[in-house]
Write a protein that holds these residues in place. Structure first.
Motif, short mmCIF file in Angstrom:
data_model
loop_
_atom_site.label_atom_id
_atom_site.label_comp_id
_atom_site.label_asym_id
_atom_site.label_seq_id
_atom_site.Cartn_x
_atom_site.Cartn_y
_atom_site.Cartn_z
N VAL A 259 119.28 -61.71 -26.27
CA VAL A 259 118.72 -60.62 -25.71
C VAL A 259 117.24 -60.42 -26.10
O VAL A 259 116.93 -60.78 -27.11
N LYS A 260 116.20 -60.32 -25.00
CA LYS A 260 114.84 -60.28 -24.97
C LYS A 260 114.25 -58.92 -24.64
O LYS A 260 114.72 -58.30 -23.76
N ILE A 261 113.44 -58.58 -25.27
CA ILE A 261 112.77 -57.31 -25.37
C ILE A 261 111.25 -57.87 -25.00
O ILE A 261 110.69 -58.33 -25.70
N SER A 262 110.61 -57.28 -23.98
CA SER A 262 109.24 -57.66 -23.62
C SER A 262 108.59 -56.40 -23.17
O SER A 262 109.19 -55.72 -22.43
N HIS A 263 107.19 -56.20 -23.24
CA HIS A 263 106.22 -55.25 -22.76
C HIS A 263 104.85 -55.59 -22.78
O HIS A 263 104.51 -56.51 -23.48
N ILE A 264 104.32 -55.25 -21.83
CA ILE A 264 102.84 -55.59 -21.83
C ILE A 264 102.05 -55.31 -23.09
O ILE A 264 102.21 -54.05 -23.31
N GLY A 265 101.41 -56.10 -23.57
CA GLY A 265 100.55 -55.79 -24.89
C GLY A 265 101.33 -56.23 -26.20
O GLY A 265 100.88 -55.94 -27.18
N TYR A 266 102.61 -56.75 -25.81
CA TYR A 266 103.50 -56.74 -27.29
C TYR A 266 103.93 -58.28 -27.41
O TYR A 266 104.24 -58.98 -26.25
N GLU A 267 104.28 -58.79 -28.45
CA GLU A 267 104.88 -59.89 -28.71
C GLU A 267 106.44 -59.79 -28.27
O GLU A 267 106.83 -58.68 -28.34
N ASN A 268 107.06 -60.70 -27.58
CA ASN A 268 108.47 -60.73 -27.13
C ASN A 268 109.39 -60.53 -28.53
O ASN A 268 109.00 -61.06 -29.72
#
Length: 522
Positions: free
Chosen positions: A178-187
């Protein structure tokens, strides 16, 4: 645990599962369980008290939400506890098995070792899920609209406004991550079999872009947008695709949820070189009304689904992307370099020229620095001219009401699939009015918002829908004829409701067990 879970730590988890299962009783006697904690708040939900433990120890908890009820109220004596005592007293379950994996504490039931005479029965499960919360590593604030995806697939969802999520996947994909990502953050990335059917809290680490990682060059915003449009056929689908999506629209009055409509939709989306032509098919829906709060004002959302189609800005180009128009009313600027999903993005701002006093937009475009794909757009009607746009949002109203538009803001994001092709990922619109009855001194607020997230993308055997199956997207969707299904969502991926919506749902479930009355055909 840091939001950044690298390959080394994933290999460690993969190889350590057997050791932890074998030596669990020895692990429980280690010093970390004897750490002292003092609970400042001794009355609250299990979730609130475990968060206090996390804040004091830096350990995050993983557990099956069916095993431990987050919302159950607990009252404890105010005193010093060991970590073991705190966990047992908060959960009320002294049989729990407590394991430490990295910076996560895994809570589960003890393993049952079957006798050789009676082999264990295998439980066949079609789907597995992971439920959790995503927050900023340093500020501890929940992160809304973070992408939660299963690596190597098009399966995914997003976090709600309170940072919560649930991702359901076929059990055949349990070995994926499972991968969590968001602009401005490390995955953040973690293996599904580690968190399957459990609750987990994930901290994302803000990403700072060092100057040495960036080639310093003058960034021409007009050129960036022109390249983005030029590469549109390369980055986005050139053939029709199916999108399976979760849709929600909500009306809030006086800071209280008044109505909720949710649905699963299947969209036939034509290629990105062709404007219009998208078709929507309704799979299932439910509509819930807070009948206790129904008063002289009851708002309905018209054309909410059509709005989500038109907000696909890479397909239905808005005026702020028509940069070669000789009468373009916007100024553009390169304002930042950011990151998403491990890739650098240029941040382009746009705002209407001061000479133009019509209600137009201002916002930000996030454009991939390498392939020029638009990955996200955030924009709003300019606050200085927002009142002038009021009439564009109201079709009918009572004569004794004055409504003034206060805000109209939007988010649109795109996600790259394993083939490198981008598809619409998330759309959200928030519209706020000030409401005042004529000849009354005080006013109140009326908020209308809608959102849609793509849960799966299908490129095989894609055909347009028969006319009889197409949903009318210009109508009042909440009035669509439907049959309520108590076991509504099943294994579909949805955006978890926030606490206020949960309250509305639970208070009104008994009232919508039958089809809604006074409805119109789609």
């Amino acid at each position: 645990m840091s939001g950044k879970v690298n390959q080394v730590s994933l290999h460690f988890l993969r190889w350590s599962v057997f050791l932890i299962a074998t030596f669990v009783w020895g692990a429980e006697d280690t010093d970390w369980l004897n750490r002292k904690v003092i609970l400042k708040q001794t009355e609250g939900t299990i979730y609130e008290l475990l968060r206090q433990v996390s804040e004091q120890t830096d350990y995050l908890f993983i557990y099956d939400s069916q095993l431990i009820d987050n919302d159950r109220k607990v009252k404890l004596n105010k005193k010093e506890y060991t970590l073991r005592e705190a966990i047992y007293n908060i959960t009320g379950n002294w049989q729990l098995r407590i394991e430490l994996i990295g910076n996560h504490i895994l809570l589960s039931l003890p393993l049952k070792i079957p006798s050789s005479a009676s082999p264990p029965e295998l439980k066949v499960t079609n789907y597995i899920s992971v439920t959790g919360l995503v927050f900023d590593l340093f500020s501890k604030e929940q992160i809304a609209s973070a992408n939660v995806t299963l690596n190597g697939t098009s399966i995914g969802t997003i976090t709600n406004q309170a940072g919560g999520f649930r991702l359901n996947v076929p059990d055949s994909l349990q070995q994926a991550s499972v991968k969590i990502s968001h602009i401005g953050y490390e995955n953040a990335e973690i293996e599904m079999d580690f968190v399957a059917n459990r609750y987990i809290e994930i901290a994302l680490e803000p990403k700072v872009v060092p100057l040495q990682e960036v080639i310093i060059r003058p960034a021409n915003p007009i050129l960036e947008i022109r390249k983005m449009l030029e590469y549109r056929e390369r980055n986005y689908a050139t053939e029709p695709i199916y999108l399976t999506s979760f849709y929600r629209e909500v009306v809030e009055r006086k800071s209280r949820n008044q109505s909720l409509t949710e649905a699963v939709l299947k969209t036939y989306k034509t290629d990105y070189g062709k404007e219009h032509g998208d078709q929507v098919k309704l799979i299932k829906m439910r509509h819930i009304v807070d009948r206790q709060e129904r008063d002289t004002l009851f708002a309905r959302v018209k054309s909410g689904i059509q709005s989500t189609i038109l907000l696909d800005v890479m397909k239905e180009l808005p005026d702020f992307l028509l940069i070669d128009d000789s009468e373009n009313p916007y100024n553009y600027a390169h304002v930042d370099i950011n990151t998403i999903d491990g890739r650098l993005v240029n941040v382009i701002s746009f705002e209407q020229k001061k000479s133009n006093r019509q209600p137009l937009y201002r916002g930000l475009l996030f454009i991939d620095m390498e392939n020029y794909a638009l990955v996200e757009a955030r924009f709003e009607i300019h606050p200085d001219y927002i009142k002038k746009a009021t009439g564009n949002f109201i079709e009918k109203k009572s004569r004794n009401l004055d409504l003034t538009l206060r805000k109209a803001s939007y988010i649109v994001s795109y996600r790259q699939d394993p083939d490198g092709v981008y598809a619409l990922n998330y759309v959200r619109g928030d519209v706020e009015f000030r409401v005042r009855k004529k000849r009354h001194l005080f006013s109140s607020s009326l908020n209308i918002w809608f959102e849609m997230v793509t849960c799966d993308v299908d490129k095989k055997n894609v055909h347009s829908f028969p006319r009889s199956e197409r949903l009318s997207v210009r109508s009042v969707f909440s009035e669509t004829k439907h049959i309520y299904d108590a076991d509504f969502w099943g294994h579909l991926n949805v955006i978890l409701p926030e606490e206020e919506l949960k309250e509305l749902i639970m208070n009104n479930l008994s009232e919508v067990s039958e089809p809604e009355k006074n409805i119109t055909e789609p």
